[in-house]
Write a protein that holds these residues in place. Structure first.
Motif, PDB file in Angstrom:
ATOM      1  N   ARG A 215     -36.035  73.817  32.647  1.00  0.00           N
ATOM      2  CA  ARG A 215     -35.823  72.787  33.665  1.00  0.00           C
ATOM      3  C   ARG A 215     -37.102  71.971  33.890  1.00  0.00           C
ATOM      4  NH1 ARG A 215     -33.804  76.016  36.906  1.00  0.00           N
ATOM      5  NH2 ARG A 215     -35.616  76.501  38.203  1.00  0.00           N
ATOM      6  N   GLU A 216     -38.225  72.668  34.049  1.00  0.00           N
ATOM      7  CA  GLU A 216     -39.485  71.978  34.325  1.00  0.00           C
ATOM      8  C   GLU A 216     -40.005  71.243  33.088  1.00  0.00           C
ATOM      9  OE1 GLU A 216     -42.194  74.746  36.135  1.00  0.00           O
ATOM     10  OE2 GLU A 216     -41.030  74.814  37.999  1.00  0.00           O
ATOM     11  N   PHE A 217     -39.727  71.793  31.906  1.00  0.00           N
ATOM     12  CA  PHE A 217     -40.114  71.130  30.662  1.00  0.00           C
ATOM     13  C   PHE A 217     -39.390  69.782  30.555  1.00  0.00           C
ATOM     14  CE2 PHE A 217     -40.176  70.076  26.234  1.00  0.00           C
ATOM     15  CZ  PHE A 217     -41.342  70.622  25.717  1.00  0.00           C
ATOM     16  N   LYS A 218     -38.087  69.783  30.786  1.00  0.00           N
ATOM     17  CA  LYS A 218     -37.312  68.545  30.664  1.00  0.00           C
ATOM     18  C   LYS A 218     -37.735  67.528  31.718  1.00  0.00           C
ATOM     19  CE  LYS A 218     -32.690  66.817  29.762  1.00  0.00           C
ATOM     20  NZ  LYS A 218     -31.290  67.146  29.482  1.00  0.00           N
ATOM     21  N   ARG A 219     -38.112  68.012  32.901  1.00  0.00           N
ATOM     22  CA  ARG A 219     -38.553  67.102  33.971  1.00  0.00           C
ATOM     23  C   ARG A 219     -39.844  66.381  33.553  1.00  0.00           C
ATOM     24  NH1 ARG A 219     -39.143  70.555  38.534  1.00  0.00           N
ATOM     25  NH2 ARG A 219     -36.878  70.541  38.594  1.00  0.00           N
ATOM     26  N   LEU A 220     -40.756  67.093  32.862  1.00  0.00           N
ATOM     27  CA  LEU A 220     -42.019  66.477  32.469  1.00  0.00           C
ATOM     28  C   LEU A 220     -41.875  65.600  31.233  1.00  0.00           C
ATOM     29  CD1 LEU A 220     -45.097  66.146  32.746  1.00  0.00           C
ATOM     30  CD2 LEU A 220     -45.366  68.228  31.393  1.00  0.00           C
ATOM     31  N   PHE A 221     -41.194  66.097  30.203  1.00  0.00           N
ATOM     32  CA  PHE A 221     -41.162  65.390  28.926  1.00  0.00           C
ATOM     33  C   PHE A 221     -39.908  64.542  28.715  1.00  0.00           C
ATOM     34  CE2 PHE A 221     -43.895  69.151  28.059  1.00  0.00           C
ATOM     35  CZ  PHE A 221     -45.072  68.457  27.806  1.00  0.00           C
ATOM     36  N   GLY A 222     -38.903  64.702  29.576  1.00  0.00           N
ATOM     37  CA  GLY A 222     -37.702  63.883  29.454  1.00  0.00           C
ATOM     38  C   GLY A 222     -36.720  64.359  28.402  1.00  0.00           C
ATOM     39  N   ARG A 223     -37.035  65.474  27.746  1.00  0.00           N
ATOM     40  CA  ARG A 223     -36.158  66.040  26.716  1.00  0.00           C
ATOM     41  C   ARG A 223     -36.204  67.546  26.806  1.00  0.00           C
ATOM     42  NH1 ARG A 223     -38.005  61.748  22.186  1.00  0.00           N
ATOM     43  NH2 ARG A 223     -40.045  62.695  22.476  1.00  0.00           N
ATOM     44  N   SER A 224     -35.199  68.214  26.247  1.00  0.00           N
ATOM     45  CA  SER A 224     -35.216  69.674  26.199  1.00  0.00           C
ATOM     46  C   SER A 224     -36.346  70.125  25.266  1.00  0.00           C
ATOM     47  CB  SER A 224     -33.880  70.190  25.659  1.00  0.00           C
ATOM     48  OG  SER A 224     -33.771  69.900  24.272  1.00  0.00           O
ATOM     49  N   PRO A 225     -36.780  71.394  25.367  1.00  0.00           N
ATOM     50  CA  PRO A 225     -37.839  71.880  24.470  1.00  0.00           C
ATOM     51  C   PRO A 225     -37.523  71.658  22.994  1.00  0.00           C
ATOM     52  CG  PRO A 225     -37.512  73.447  26.239  1.00  0.00           C
ATOM     53  CD  PRO A 225     -36.431  72.408  26.385  1.00  0.00           C
ATOM     54  N   GLY A 226     -36.279  71.932  22.589  1.00  0.00           N
ATOM     55  CA  GLY A 226     -35.902  71.754  21.187  1.00  0.00           C
ATOM     56  C   GLY A 226     -35.964  70.296  20.757  1.00  0.00           C
ATOM     57  N   GLU A 227     -35.452  69.392  21.591  1.00  0.00           N
ATOM     58  CA  GLU A 227     -35.466  67.956  21.263  1.00  0.00           C
ATOM     59  C   GLU A 227     -36.899  67.437  21.180  1.00  0.00           C
ATOM     60  OE1 GLU A 227     -31.287  66.632  23.471  1.00  0.00           O
ATOM     61  OE2 GLU A 227     -33.168  66.702  24.606  1.00  0.00           O
ATOM     62  N   GLU A 228     -37.727  67.843  22.134  1.00  0.00           N
ATOM     63  CA  GLU A 228     -39.118  67.386  22.158  1.00  0.00           C
ATOM     64  C   GLU A 228     -39.884  67.895  20.936  1.00  0.00           C
ATOM     65  OE1 GLU A 228     -42.734  65.636  23.791  1.00  0.00           O
ATOM     66  OE2 GLU A 228     -40.581  65.244  23.945  1.00  0.00           O
ATOM     67  N   THR A 229     -39.661  69.153  20.576  1.00  0.00           N
ATOM     68  CA  THR A 229     -40.359  69.730  19.422  1.00  0.00           C
ATOM     69  C   THR A 229     -39.992  68.996  18.140  1.00  0.00           C
ATOM     70  OG1 THR A 229     -40.404  71.902  20.486  1.00  0.00           O
ATOM     71  CG2 THR A 229     -40.717  71.847  18.103  1.00  0.00           C
ATOM     72  N   ARG A 230     -38.716  68.717  17.954  1.00  0.00           N
ATOM     73  CA  ARG A 230     -38.288  67.997  16.750  1.00  0.00           C
ATOM     74  C   ARG A 230     -38.865  66.585  16.721  1.00  0.00           C
ATOM     75  NH1 ARG A 230     -33.612  70.975  17.880  1.00  0.00           N
ATOM     76  NH2 ARG A 230     -32.705  69.292  19.135  1.00  0.00           N
ATOM     77  N   ALA A 231     -38.865  65.918  17.881  1.00  0.00           N
ATOM     78  CA  ALA A 231     -39.326  64.530  17.937  1.00  0.00           C
ATOM     79  C   ALA A 231     -40.829  64.400  17.723  1.00  0.00           C
ATOM     80  CB  ALA A 231     -38.939  63.909  19.283  1.00  0.00           C
ATOM     81  N   MET A 232     -41.609  65.392  18.197  1.00  0.00           N
ATOM     82  CA  MET A 232     -43.072  65.281  18.182  1.00  0.00           C
ATOM     83  C   MET A 232     -43.730  66.115  17.092  1.00  0.00           C
ATOM     84  SD  MET A 232     -43.132  63.154  20.588  1.00  0.00           S
ATOM     85  CE  MET A 232     -44.892  62.900  20.721  1.00  0.00           C
ATOM     86  N   LYS A 233     -42.931  66.722  16.228  1.00  0.00           N
ATOM     87  CA  LYS A 233     -43.470  67.639  15.213  1.00  0.00           C
ATOM     88  C   LYS A 233     -44.542  66.967  14.356  1.00  0.00           C
ATOM     89  CE  LYS A 233     -42.606  71.839  13.353  1.00  0.00           C
ATOM     90  NZ  LYS A 233     -42.527  73.096  14.101  1.00  0.00           N
ATOM     91  N   GLN A 234     -44.302  65.732  13.951  1.00  0.00           N
ATOM     92  CA  GLN A 234     -45.248  65.053  13.070  1.00  0.00           C
ATOM     93  C   GLN A 234     -46.452  64.543  13.852  1.00  0.00           C
ATOM     94  OE1 GLN A 234     -43.402  61.955  10.739  1.00  0.00           O
ATOM     95  NE2 GLN A 234     -44.692  62.394   8.984  1.00  0.00           N
ATOM     96  N   ALA A 235     -46.205  63.926  15.004  1.00  0.00           N
ATOM     97  CA  ALA A 235     -47.292  63.306  15.772  1.00  0.00           C
ATOM     98  C   ALA A 235     -48.317  64.321  16.258  1.00  0.00           C
ATOM     99  CB  ALA A 235     -46.708  62.539  16.962  1.00  0.00           C
ATOM    100  N   PHE A 236     -47.877  65.561  16.544  1.00  0.00           N
ATOM    101  CA  PHE A 236     -48.779  66.568  17.105  1.00  0.00           C
ATOM    102  C   PHE A 236     -49.090  67.703  16.130  1.00  0.00           C
ATOM    103  CE2 PHE A 236     -47.374  64.397  20.895  1.00  0.00           C
ATOM    104  CZ  PHE A 236     -48.508  64.395  21.691  1.00  0.00           C
ATOM    105  N   ALA A 237     -48.743  67.514  14.865  1.00  0.00           N
ATOM    106  CA  ALA A 237     -49.084  68.529  13.861  1.00  0.00           C
ATOM    107  C   ALA A 237     -50.597  68.711  13.804  1.00  0.00           C
ATOM    108  CB  ALA A 237     -48.558  68.101  12.499  1.00  0.00           C
TER     109      ALA A 237
END
Length: 314
Positions: free
Chosen positions: A278-300
């Motif tokens: 719940r708190e993860f989605k509030r901060l990043f705007g996406r679920s943990p799984g969605e955020e991880t997939r979206a940012m995998k390359q940028a934060f590698a």
């Protein structure tokens, strides 16, 4: 888009392009120094920066903290004297990627430099300490950065010359246009210093149980005074800062170590998986799984690239 405007900046960009061939963060041959590369624009994204210097050689970034905007591009560099969660926006294209170098601040080494500078040349008018500043990149600092990048292209030069050039680079930042405010912040005196120590404590011990009352007592401040000064430095409350640090660290664990959301949440101190989600989605705007997939390359985080033979490229 901010392009390199001087021979030194073009040289920096050419060196980083070879040292960081892939998108994301790349380790250098020197601990505490990393390269940043983005081949595509990235909208406003929550990030957590530790105390560091960020020098952008090509492309540009904007940092947002409360109502302040900080530009760091080929003409400006960013300095953080305390660990701060804020948000950034990145301008980059495949033809002109964002290319930058970041140096984590070694507080012991910085304290020695500040002490030596104050003995030789005290700041004429004491400046107000600032936790984050962006300031113009001067020719001397650009030249020092080129020499550091050249040294980081060779394992031998990185080991022998690198630490001395890093010290010189920090020195040039401390005597630069915003050096007084940075020196005041790094001197860790007064209320700013007490809050800076609390921020570093949270940053280092985020996975432990952290009580705001205890942090206030450790800072030698009453709870209301601690809250007021904390917000003045970090632009958020202590509770929100602790949550933000934990959630950012969990995101990196999922992206770089392939941890599940449940495992990452538990690692950073969450007992409830549902609360973490719940708190993860509030901060990043996406679920943990969605955020991880979206940012995998940028934060590698990629291993260091060794480029023998370009250390003296001009």
């Amino acid at each position: 888009m901010s392009k390199p405007s001087s021979p030194a900046q073009r040289q920096m960009a050419a060196l980083i392009e070879q040292l960081a061939p892939n998108e994301g963060y790349t380790r250098s041959l020197l601990d505490g120094v990393r390269f940043m590369r983005a081949n595509h624009p990235l909208g406003r994204t929550p990030v957590l920066y530790e105390p560091m210097i960020v020098i952008v050689c090509q492309g540009s970034k904007r940092g947002y903290l409360a109502d302040r905007v900080y530009h760091y591009d080929a003409q400006h560099y960013l300095v953080l004297s305390v660990p701060l969660p804020f948000s950034t926006e990145t301008e980059a294209t495949p033809e002109e990627p964002l290319l930058a170098i970041s140096l984590r601040l070694d507080m012991t080494a910085i304290a020695d430099l500040v002490m030596a500078l104050d003995q030789e040349e005290p700041v004429p008018t004491p400046a107000a300490p600032m936790g984050i500043v962006s300031t113009p990149l001067d020719p001397m600092l650009a030249d020092t950065t080129v020499r550091l990048l050249q040294a980081l292209s060779s394992p031998r030069e990185a080991q022998i010359l690198g630490p001395g050039i890093v010290r010189e680079l920090c020195y040039r930042v401390l005597i630069g246009a915003q050096g007084g405010a940075i020196r005041a912040a790094l001197a860790s005196q007064g209320h700013f210093g007490r809050i800076a120590r609390a921020l570093r404590r949270i940053h280092n011990d985020y996975e432990q149980a952290l009580d705001v009352g205890t942090l206030a007592r450790e800072a030698g401040l009453s709870l209301p005074t601690f809250h007021a000064h904390f917000k003045a430095v970090a632009s958020t409350s202590p509770i929100q800062y602790i949550k933000s640090v934990r959630l950012h660290q969990a995101r990196l664990l999922m992206i770089r170590d392939d941890l599940t959301a449940a495992a990452a949440g538990a690692r950073v101190g969450y007992e409830s998986a549902s609360q973490f989600n719940r708190e993860f989605k509030r901060l990043f705007g996406r679920s943990p799984g969605e955020e991880t997939r979206a940012m995998k390359q940028a934060f590698a985080l990629l291993p260091a690239t060794q480029l023998e033979g370009i250390a003296t490229t001009h």
